[in-house]
Every structure is written in C-alpha cells, then in structure tokens.
Scaffold this active site. Structure first.
Site, short mmCIF file in Angstrom:
data_model
loop_
_atom_site.label_atom_id
_atom_site.label_comp_id
_atom_site.label_asym_id
_atom_site.label_seq_id
_atom_site.Cartn_x
_atom_site.Cartn_y
_atom_site.Cartn_z
N ASN A 174 6.16 -41.82 -6.78
CA ASN A 174 6.31 -41.49 -8.19
C ASN A 174 5.00 -40.99 -8.78
O ASN A 174 3.92 -41.51 -8.46
CB ASN A 174 6.87 -42.67 -8.99
CG ASN A 174 6.08 -43.96 -8.85
OD1 ASN A 174 5.47 -44.18 -7.82
ND2 ASN A 174 6.09 -44.79 -9.87
N VAL A 175 5.08 -39.97 -9.59
CA VAL A 175 3.90 -39.37 -10.22
C VAL A 175 4.13 -39.40 -11.72
O VAL A 175 5.06 -38.75 -12.22
CB VAL A 175 3.67 -37.92 -9.73
CG1 VAL A 175 2.42 -37.33 -10.37
CG2 VAL A 175 3.55 -37.89 -8.21
N GLU A 176 3.34 -40.22 -12.42
CA GLU A 176 3.54 -40.39 -13.87
C GLU A 176 2.67 -39.43 -14.67
O GLU A 176 1.80 -38.73 -14.13
CB GLU A 176 3.24 -41.84 -14.25
CG GLU A 176 4.17 -42.80 -13.53
CD GLU A 176 4.07 -44.23 -14.01
OE1 GLU A 176 3.05 -44.59 -14.67
OE2 GLU A 176 5.00 -45.00 -13.73
N CYS A 185 10.15 -39.36 -10.30
CA CYS A 185 10.39 -40.53 -9.45
C CYS A 185 10.07 -40.20 -7.99
O CYS A 185 10.08 -39.03 -7.58
CB CYS A 185 11.85 -40.96 -9.51
SG CYS A 185 12.40 -41.52 -11.10
N GLU A 187 11.93 -40.66 -5.38
CA GLU A 187 13.04 -40.05 -4.65
C GLU A 187 13.08 -38.54 -4.88
O GLU A 187 13.30 -37.76 -3.95
CB GLU A 187 14.37 -40.66 -5.10
CG GLU A 187 14.51 -42.15 -4.82
CD GLU A 187 13.92 -43.03 -5.91
OE1 GLU A 187 13.01 -42.58 -6.64
OE2 GLU A 187 14.35 -44.18 -6.03
N CYS A 220 17.24 -44.23 -9.36
CA CYS A 220 17.80 -44.10 -10.71
C CYS A 220 18.91 -43.02 -10.72
O CYS A 220 19.06 -42.25 -9.77
CB CYS A 220 16.71 -43.75 -11.72
SG CYS A 220 16.20 -42.03 -11.65
N CYS A 223 17.88 -39.40 -10.09
CA CYS A 223 17.56 -39.11 -8.69
C CYS A 223 18.84 -39.00 -7.86
O CYS A 223 18.95 -38.15 -6.98
CB CYS A 223 16.65 -40.19 -8.12
SG CYS A 223 14.98 -40.09 -8.79
N1 THU Z 1 10.81 -44.73 -10.58
C1 THU Z 1 11.00 -44.17 -9.35
O1 THU Z 1 10.05 -43.71 -8.70
N2 THU Z 1 12.26 -44.12 -8.85
C2 THU Z 1 13.38 -44.56 -9.51
O2 THU Z 1 14.47 -44.38 -9.03
C3 THU Z 1 13.23 -45.22 -10.82
C4 THU Z 1 11.86 -45.30 -11.37
C5 THU Z 1 9.44 -44.76 -11.13
C6 THU Z 1 9.25 -43.85 -12.31
C7 THU Z 1 8.11 -44.53 -13.04
O3 THU Z 1 6.88 -44.04 -12.55
C8 THU Z 1 8.21 -45.99 -12.65
O4 THU Z 1 9.14 -46.06 -11.58
C9 THU Z 1 8.68 -46.89 -13.77
O5 THU Z 1 9.84 -46.42 -14.33
#
Ligand code: THU
Length: 263
Positions: A174-176, A185, A187, A220, A223
């Site tokens: 995941n890259v915020e 996310c 995935e 999620c 994804c």
């Molecule tokens: N996140 C994922 O990488 N995959 C998911 O299916 C749900 C959420 C990440 C996004 C964000 O960086 C962190 O989890 C918190 O929501």
C-alpha cells in the site's frame, strides 16, 4: 508491528473415514441404538514477525474425535484426542455408560438419513499449493510482502502477492498520500504492477494478502472489483481474518462484480 499467518490444514484421509465407521460400529455393538462420530485433524502454523525479525514461531498438530450415542431416547457425548485402540475403547464405553444414566429426552435422536443435506462437490476450501510452502518461505513471504509499505498516515502495512497463469508472482504494497483518498491498496499495487510487467492478457490464479499489524485485512471492495477483470473465479484468495488465516475463492469474495455487458 507484527504479522501472523495461521492455518488449519485438513488431512483428507481414508483412514479417518474408516476410523469413524469403526467407532460407530463399536458403539452399536456396545448397545447404542444410534451413533454419530466427528473426527478432525489438522496442522497449525503461525509466526509473529516484529521489525523484520521472527519473534515467535509455532507449529503444532491437533486432532480430536467426538462421539454421540443414543440408547433409545437417552443420549450422551464424549470426545478425545487419543486415537489409540484403548483410547477409542474408553471413548465408546464412556459414552454408553453416560447415556445409561441420563434421563430420556423425547426429542433426542438423529434425523432420518434422507433429511440430511448432501454436498455434491468438494467445497474447494483447501489449496495444496498454499499449504505446501515450506515454513521458512512462508515467514519470508509474510515479512517481504508488507515491509516496503508507505503508510505514514495509518501505519497499516499491507502486502499482496498475486500468482499469474504464466507462473510469475508479482507483489505490491500500500502506498499512502497526505491527500488520504489518493492512497492505493496493496492488492491494486500488485495488480497494476502485474499488468505493467506482463500486459493485459494476464490471468490471476491466486492472491495472498498479509499485513504487519496482526490484524484482519481481507481485500477491500475496490480492490476486489479491480481484480475481478483478471482473476479466475476459482482463484484462491488467502488473507488474514479475525479468526486466523482464511482461504476463499475469488467468486466467493466477490459474487456480483460490476460488468458493463449490455443486455
Ligand atoms: N489497504 C490495503 O492495502 N488493502 C486493502 O484491501 C484495504 C486497505 C491499505 C490502504 C491504507 O494504506 C491502509 O490499508 C489503511 O486503510
């Protein structure tokens, strides 16, 4: 920060079926008018990784047999993890002895054979390729999958790995972003990396998700929808759930994907 992978591996063995049948027969010989047996056997594997180092590692086996006998309208249950002949003897005699001293219940009894539900096919809940990974590779996988996460805002570090029908495994994290909604996310990171590397013909045969927070993280909804254009319906999706590691088919986690086919 920790990650945990746990599994319960069913051992489909003819021997267990035979053992169950033997126990029912024994109970009937000992005087039961009806009997039912449930046998369960599995392996558990879990590892806790902190700051990239293995903190704890647990590998264990578990098994159990449960017996319910009926003496007319009297019923009793016993259970054991001892599968030795003496253990089974004890299980059966204990159940019969208990049933003799219980009071009659007019509603006790097994349903008629015809009213049992019947599974016509294997539920496909067990995937050898996931469970056959050696322990050290699983640890490595759990560690690598989420270590590269950029998640300064949530501190939730997620990793995803997808296996393609060309045999390649592509990972993503995941890259915020400070503009939170722009976050991608793990995935979807893995998916776009796979298409970028191998083109739009890719087919996804398996998906695995892990996080370093020892928390549940099924993919999620967004994804799932994105993956749906590339994932085979029967592709196993492995993810950490509240009750441990879970494996479900892609079609089970997204039964009604959006599609734009006109009627
Ligand atoms: N996140 C994922 O990488 N995959 C998911 O299916 C749900 C959420 C990440 C996004 C964000 O960086 C962190 O989890 C918190 O929501």
């Amino acid at each position: 920060m920790s990650t945990s992978i746990a599994e319960a591996t069913p051992v489909h063995s003819q021997d267990l079926n035979q053992l169950a049948a033997d126990i029912v027969a024994k109970a009937m010989r000992a005087g039961a008018t009806d009997a039912e047996v449930v046998i369960r056997e599995g392996d558990e594997f879990s590892t806790l990784v902190r700051l990239g180092q293995v903190d704890t590692l647990k590998e264990s086996g578990s098994r159990g047999v449960g017996l319910r006998v009926f003496l007319g309208q009297r019923a009793a249950s016993t259970s054991s993890s001892d599968f030795s002949p003496e253990g089974i003897e004890h299980l059966v005699s204990g159940a019969i002895a208990l049933a003799r001293v219980t009071s009659e219940d007019p509603f006790a009894g097994l349903p008629e054979h015809g009213s049992f539900g019947q599974l016509t096919q294997d539920l496909d809940l067990y995937y050898e390729d996931v469970y056959s990974l050696p322990g050290d590779q699983r640890i490595d996988y759990a560690r690598r999958a989420a270590l590269r996460s950029y998640s300064p805002y949530s501190s939730f570090r997620v990793g995803a790995a997808i296996r393609l029908s060309n045999g390649e495994i592509v990972t993503g994290t995941n890259v915020e972003n400070v503009s939170y909604g722009l976050t991608i996310c793990a995935e979807r990171s893995a998916l776009v990396a796979a298409v970028s590397q191998f083109g739009p013909e890719i087919r996804i045969e398996a998906i695995a998700v892990a996080n370093l927070n020892n928390a549940a993280s099924p993919p999620c909804g967004a994804c799932r929808q994105m993956l749906s254009e590339f994932a085979l319906p029967e592709a196993p999706v492995v993810f950490p759930a509240a009750d441990g590691q879970r494996v479900m088919s892609f079609s089970a986690i997204l039964p009604l994907a959006f599609d734009m086919k006109l009627k």
